[in-house]
Design a protein around this motif. Structure first.
Motif, PDB file in Angstrom:
ATOM      1  N   LEU A   1       0.805  -1.215   0.000  1.00  0.00           N
ATOM      2  CA  LEU A   1       0.000   0.000   0.000  1.00  0.00           C
ATOM      3  C   LEU A   1       0.838   1.265   0.000  1.00  0.00           C
ATOM      4  O   LEU A   1       0.427   2.294  -0.509  1.00  0.00           O
ATOM      5  N   GLN A   2       2.036   1.228   0.606  1.00  0.00           N
ATOM      6  CA  GLN A   2       2.819   2.450   0.725  1.00  0.00           C
ATOM      7  C   GLN A   2       3.654   2.731  -0.520  1.00  0.00           C
ATOM      8  O   GLN A   2       4.348   3.717  -0.597  1.00  0.00           O
ATOM      9  N   TYR A   3       3.599   1.848  -1.503  1.00  0.00           N
ATOM     10  CA  TYR A   3       4.348   2.064  -2.733  1.00  0.00           C
ATOM     11  C   TYR A   3       3.388   2.183  -3.908  1.00  0.00           C
ATOM     12  O   TYR A   3       2.290   1.640  -3.895  1.00  0.00           O
ATOM     13  N   LEU A   4       3.837   2.865  -4.953  1.00  0.00           N
ATOM     14  CA  LEU A   4       3.077   2.961  -6.190  1.00  0.00           C
ATOM     15  C   LEU A   4       3.526   1.883  -7.156  1.00  0.00           C
ATOM     16  O   LEU A   4       4.639   1.367  -7.048  1.00  0.00           O
ATOM     17  N   PRO A   5       2.684   1.535  -8.148  1.00  0.00           N
ATOM     18  CA  PRO A   5       3.200   0.735  -9.255  1.00  0.00           C
ATOM     19  C   PRO A   5       4.386   1.462  -9.889  1.00  0.00           C
ATOM     20  O   PRO A   5       4.410   2.695  -9.946  1.00  0.00           O
ATOM     21  N   THR A   6       5.365   0.723 -10.368  1.00  0.00           N
ATOM     22  CA  THR A   6       6.599   1.326 -10.876  1.00  0.00           C
ATOM     23  C   THR A   6       6.360   2.379 -11.952  1.00  0.00           C
ATOM     24  O   THR A   6       6.996   3.438 -11.926  1.00  0.00           O
ATOM     25  N   PRO A   7       5.479   2.170 -12.939  1.00  0.00           N
ATOM     26  CA  PRO A   7       5.317   3.189 -13.985  1.00  0.00           C
ATOM     27  C   PRO A   7       4.792   4.525 -13.477  1.00  0.00           C
ATOM     28  O   PRO A   7       5.022   5.557 -14.114  1.00  0.00           O
ATOM     29  N   GLY A   8       4.079   4.526 -12.343  1.00  0.00           N
ATOM     30  CA  GLY A   8       3.600   5.792 -11.817  1.00  0.00           C
ATOM     31  C   GLY A   8       2.165   5.716 -11.332  1.00  0.00           C
ATOM     32  O   GLY A   8       1.488   4.689 -11.481  1.00  0.00           O
ATOM     33  N   GLN A   9       1.695   6.814 -10.742  1.00  0.00           N
ATOM     34  CA  GLN A   9       0.328   6.909 -10.231  1.00  0.00           C
ATOM     35  C   GLN A   9      -0.641   6.848 -11.417  1.00  0.00           C
ATOM     36  O   GLN A   9      -0.486   7.554 -12.414  1.00  0.00           O
ATOM     37  N   ALA A  10      -1.646   5.995 -11.318  1.00  0.00           N
ATOM     38  CA  ALA A  10      -2.500   5.683 -12.476  1.00  0.00           C
ATOM     39  C   ALA A  10      -3.171   6.920 -13.073  1.00  0.00           C
ATOM     40  O   ALA A  10      -3.189   7.100 -14.303  1.00  0.00           O
ATOM     41  N   ASP A  11      -3.735   7.778 -12.224  1.00  0.00           N
ATOM     42  CA  ASP A  11      -4.426   8.963 -12.740  1.00  0.00           C
ATOM     43  C   ASP A  11      -3.453   9.942 -13.387  1.00  0.00           C
ATOM     44  O   ASP A  11      -3.783  10.601 -14.378  1.00  0.00           O
ATOM     45  N   LEU A  12      -2.239  10.041 -12.820  1.00  0.00           N
ATOM     46  CA  LEU A  12      -1.224  10.908 -13.418  1.00  0.00           C
ATOM     47  C   LEU A  12      -0.805  10.367 -14.781  1.00  0.00           C
ATOM     48  O   LEU A  12      -0.660  11.126 -15.747  1.00  0.00           O
ATOM     49  N   LEU A  13      -0.612   9.056 -14.896  1.00  0.00           N
ATOM     50  CA  LEU A  13      -0.255   8.460 -16.177  1.00  0.00           C
ATOM     51  C   LEU A  13      -1.331   8.717 -17.222  1.00  0.00           C
ATOM     52  O   LEU A  13      -1.023   9.016 -18.387  1.00  0.00           O
ATOM     53  N   GLU A  14      -2.591   8.626 -16.815  1.00  0.00           N
ATOM     54  CA  GLU A  14      -3.682   8.890 -17.757  1.00  0.00           C
ATOM     55  C   GLU A  14      -3.662  10.349 -18.217  1.00  0.00           C
ATOM     56  O   GLU A  14      -3.893  10.646 -19.398  1.00  0.00           O
ATOM     57  N   TRP A  15      -3.363  11.259 -17.289  1.00  0.00           N
ATOM     58  CA  TRP A  15      -3.284  12.677 -17.657  1.00  0.00           C
ATOM     59  C   TRP A  15      -2.119  12.911 -18.614  1.00  0.00           C
ATOM     60  O   TRP A  15      -2.246  13.669 -19.585  1.00  0.00           O
ATOM     61  N   LEU A  16      -0.993  12.262 -18.360  1.00  0.00           N
ATOM     62  CA  LEU A  16       0.178  12.426 -19.226  1.00  0.00           C
ATOM     63  C   LEU A  16      -0.068  11.829 -20.614  1.00  0.00           C
ATOM     64  O   LEU A  16       0.451  12.339 -21.610  1.00  0.00           O
ATOM     65  N   ARG A  17      -0.850  10.745 -20.686  1.00  0.00           N
ATOM     66  CA  ARG A  17      -1.214  10.210 -21.999  1.00  0.00           C
ATOM     67  C   ARG A  17      -2.000  11.253 -22.798  1.00  0.00           C
ATOM     68  O   ARG A  17      -1.773  11.446 -24.002  1.00  0.00           O
ATOM     69  N   LYS A  18      -2.940  11.917 -22.126  1.00  0.00           N
ATOM     70  CA  LYS A  18      -3.707  12.971 -22.800  1.00  0.00           C
ATOM     71  C   LYS A  18      -2.783  14.113 -23.233  1.00  0.00           C
ATOM     72  O   LYS A  18      -2.989  14.715 -24.300  1.00  0.00           O
ATOM     73  N   LEU A  19      -1.762  14.407 -22.415  1.00  0.00           N
ATOM     74  CA  LEU A  19      -0.800  15.444 -22.767  1.00  0.00           C
ATOM     75  C   LEU A  19      -0.040  15.059 -24.043  1.00  0.00           C
ATOM     76  O   LEU A  19       0.155  15.885 -24.942  1.00  0.00           O
ATOM     77  N   GLN A  20       0.378  13.793 -24.130  1.00  0.00           N
ATOM     78  CA  GLN A  20       1.112  13.344 -25.313  1.00  0.00           C
ATOM     79  C   GLN A  20       0.223  13.398 -26.561  1.00  0.00           C
ATOM     80  O   GLN A  20       0.683  13.780 -27.644  1.00  0.00           O
ATOM     81  N   VAL A  21      -1.033  13.020 -26.416  1.00  0.00           N
ATOM     82  CA  VAL A  21      -1.958  13.098 -27.546  1.00  0.00           C
ATOM     83  C   VAL A  21      -2.169  14.552 -27.956  1.00  0.00           C
ATOM     84  O   VAL A  21      -2.182  14.888 -29.149  1.00  0.00           O
ATOM     85  N   ARG A  22      -2.291  15.440 -26.970  1.00  0.00           N
ATOM     86  CA  ARG A  22      -2.534  16.861 -27.251  1.00  0.00           C
ATOM     87  C   ARG A  22      -1.386  17.492 -28.029  1.00  0.00           C
ATOM     88  O   ARG A  22      -1.599  18.282 -28.957  1.00  0.00           O
ATOM     89  N   TYR A  23      -0.146  17.154 -27.685  1.00  0.00           N
ATOM     90  CA  TYR A  23       1.006  17.836 -28.280  1.00  0.00           C
ATOM     91  C   TYR A  23       1.734  17.024 -29.347  1.00  0.00           C
ATOM     92  O   TYR A  23       2.472  17.602 -30.147  1.00  0.00           O
ATOM     93  N   HIS A  24       1.535  15.709 -29.382  1.00  0.00           N
ATOM     94  CA  HIS A  24       2.322  14.892 -30.309  1.00  0.00           C
ATOM     95  C   HIS A  24       1.472  14.015 -31.232  1.00  0.00           C
ATOM     96  O   HIS A  24       1.974  13.581 -32.270  1.00  0.00           O
ATOM     97  N   SER A  25       0.226  13.740 -30.850  1.00  0.00           N
ATOM     98  CA  SER A  25      -0.680  12.928 -31.686  1.00  0.00           C
ATOM     99  C   SER A  25       0.028  11.737 -32.315  1.00  0.00           C
ATOM    100  O   SER A  25       0.130  11.628 -33.545  1.00  0.00           O
ATOM    101  N   PRO A  26       0.584  10.842 -31.503  1.00  0.00           N
ATOM    102  CA  PRO A  26       1.289   9.684 -32.071  1.00  0.00           C
ATOM    103  C   PRO A  26       0.410   8.922 -33.064  1.00  0.00           C
ATOM    104  O   PRO A  26      -0.808   8.800 -32.878  1.00  0.00           O
ATOM    105  N   ILE A  27       1.024   8.432 -34.120  1.00  0.00           N
ATOM    106  CA  ILE A  27       0.288   7.782 -35.199  1.00  0.00           C
ATOM    107  C   ILE A  27      -0.454   6.552 -34.685  1.00  0.00           C
ATOM    108  O   ILE A  27      -1.590   6.298 -35.066  1.00  0.00           O
ATOM    109  N   ASP A  28       0.179   5.781 -33.820  1.00  0.00           N
ATOM    110  CA  ASP A  28      -0.456   4.601 -33.227  1.00  0.00           C
ATOM    111  C   ASP A  28      -0.049   4.538 -31.762  1.00  0.00           C
ATOM    112  O   ASP A  28       0.904   3.859 -31.395  1.00  0.00           O
ATOM    113  N   PHE A  29      -0.794   5.255 -30.921  1.00  0.00           N
ATOM    114  CA  PHE A  29      -0.393   5.403 -29.520  1.00  0.00           C
ATOM    115  C   PHE A  29      -0.525   4.090 -28.754  1.00  0.00           C
ATOM    116  O   PHE A  29       0.056   3.942 -27.682  1.00  0.00           O
TER     117      PHE A  29
END
Length: 492
Positions: A150-178
């Protein structure tokens, strides 16, 4: 008392190769200089642009810890690598209280991003591949189970933050196949970059890099034992023509480089930014020779005009690993970065992070998430626009001061992003001696260009000028002082 052991006996080959950072050397010189000395050497972001002002932390006994604006300005900026000075002093007292070292003067302390990061660095310090090490049996298995606690996060990061960062990448980079990519939050982008280097390189293997290149990356690659292949740059960044020429004339196809590393926007140290056309040319060459592109882009949001599409945005093949940093837009001291990588490579990077730092700071991730949720993508964009306008104004002030005080004594290209101007000093062969002797006497400090070249045996006529943290008055006065240094040196 027994004599100290010969510590070189315990060093791994990689550890023995490591040398002090040239930028840290300049920082130490500045710290020993008179208070009136003006420094254009450090490339720190400007604390005034960070969105945080004060913080109050309520403890379980309902008392509070207050971080005022002065405390926050220290907390939000880069620190010396060993850690915050007052904290280190407190930790020394802690060690004396509980361990009473026989001769504490022979030791020093360093704060790490969790003890697991410190342990992984100690292993790398003392072990070469295939060497033996004695351990407990049974022994701690690593971090795979720890991430479930409970006191640790999954290694990739906090789930809601990762989801926000995915939206950031789509907003600024629009990867062809994300769907072919995943993200992982790191303790600053430099941690992610070092893990990427270790992911794709074996000792003595070649890597293609900008020349000149960020000194932190060069320092890591030298210590790692990589064969650094320097690719000339111009005002548009890495030269596609030079790159293609190097690869087309490579003598042994079995040793052909597999990896290309570049800072495409506001490059540190040159300030150069790749045009869209240049990026397309580089990407085509990467396809031709089957290269992986490491896109290290901490100054993406510091572009002064329209944002140029990234390598990630044009990646049709899945041959780009992109590194982003929040140090320039939120806080250097929060140590938050993240990488976007094709899933097979992302998985290996996550495995590496699991047994080194476990995950980036939970507290930093949560603070960033709450801020992003408050702002939304539009608020984040407005914030980054304000930052880019500030640095563009700083750049204009520095360019005007250079033209006024240095005139035809220097040659430079005006940057379109970032924090730096790269100057060639006309008629000077060795700027290291010029800066550390002559300029310091006049109480002005710049960074000699030699720090940014892989070949340290040569002398170079370049200096890096940072305009990020100086006031308009310091820019004017500092360039006037440097102009005096150059006139005296060139006309003696």
């Amino acid at each position: 008392m027994q004599n100290s052991p010969d510590y070189t006996r315990f060093l791994s080959t990689a550890a023995a190769r490591r040398q002090p950072s040239a930028i840290r050397e300049a920082t130490q010189l500045f710290a020993r200089s008179p208070p009136s000395t003006i420094s254009f050497a450090a490339g720190n972001p400007n604390v005034a642009l960070f969105p945080f002002k004060e913080a109050t932390i309520t403890l379980k006994d309902d008392t509070t810890i207050q971080l005022d604006s002065s405390d926050m300005s220290k907390a939000l900026q880069y620190l010396p690598t060993p850690g915050q000075a007052d904290l280190l002093e407190w930790l020394r007292k802690l060690q004396v209280r509980y361990h009473s070292p026989i001769d504490f003067k022979r030791y020093e302390l360093c704060v790490t991003n969790g003890s697991m990061e410190g342990l992984s660095k100690v292993f790398e310090l003392v072990l070469n591949t295939t060497e033996s090490i004695l351990v407990d049996s049974p022994c701690y298995s690593g971090s795979s189970d720890m991430s479930k606690a409970l006191q640790y996060l999954p290694t990739p990061g906090q789930a809601d933050l990762l989801e926000w960062l995915r939206k950031l990448q789509v907003r600024y980079h629009s990867p062809i196949d994300f769907k072919r990519y995943e993200l992982c939050v790191t303790n600053g982008s430099m941690e992610g970059l070092s893990k990427v280097f270790e992911l794709v390189l074996n000792t003595t293997e070649s890597i293609l890099v900008d020349s000149p290149c960020y000194s932190g990356s060069l320092d890591f690659l030298r210590g790692f034992g990589a064969n650094i292949i320097s690719i000339n740059t111009d005002s548009n960044g890495m030269s596609a023509e030079y790159l293609d020429n190097i690869l087309s004339n490579w003598s042994d196809l079995n040793t052909l480089p597999r990896v290309l590393y570049t800072i495409p926007n506001g490059s540190n140290p040159t300030g150069a930014s790749m045009s869209l056309e240049r990026k397309k040319d580089i990407y085509n060459i990467a396809q031709k020779y089957n290269l992986l592109i490491i896109e290290d882009d901490p100054y993406f949001f510091l572009q002064f005009k329209k944002l140029v599409p990234s390598f990630l945005s044009m990646d049709t093949d899945g041959r780009v690993i992109r590194l982003d940093s929040m140090s320039k837009v939120l806080s250097g001291g929060m140590r938050l970065g993240f990488f976007t990588a094709p899933i097979p490579l992302w998985q290996k990077l996550v495995y590496h992070q699991q047994v080194t730092s476990l995950h980036a700071s939970s507290l930093s991730q949560m603070v960033a998430l709450k801020l992003f949720e408050k702002w939304g993508l539009s608020g984040f964009h407005q914030h980054t626009e304000q930052i880019s306008k500030f640095y563009e104004n700083q750049k204009n002030l520095m360019v005007n001061a250079i033209k006024k005080h240095l005139n035809d004594m220097v040659t430079f290209n005006e940057p379109t992003a970032g924090m730096f101007i790269w100057m060639k000093i006309n008629g000077i062969d060795d700027t290291r001696k010029l800066i550390y002797e002559k300029a310091l006497e006049q109480e002005v400090l710049l960074l000699p260009g030699s720090a940014f070249f892989s070949d340290q045996s040569k002398t170079y006529p370049y200096v890096r000028v940072s305009y990020s943290v100086c006031t308009p008055e310091q820019i004017e006065t500092g360039m006037a002082r440097f102009g005096k240094v150059l006139r005296e040196e060139l006309h003696k």
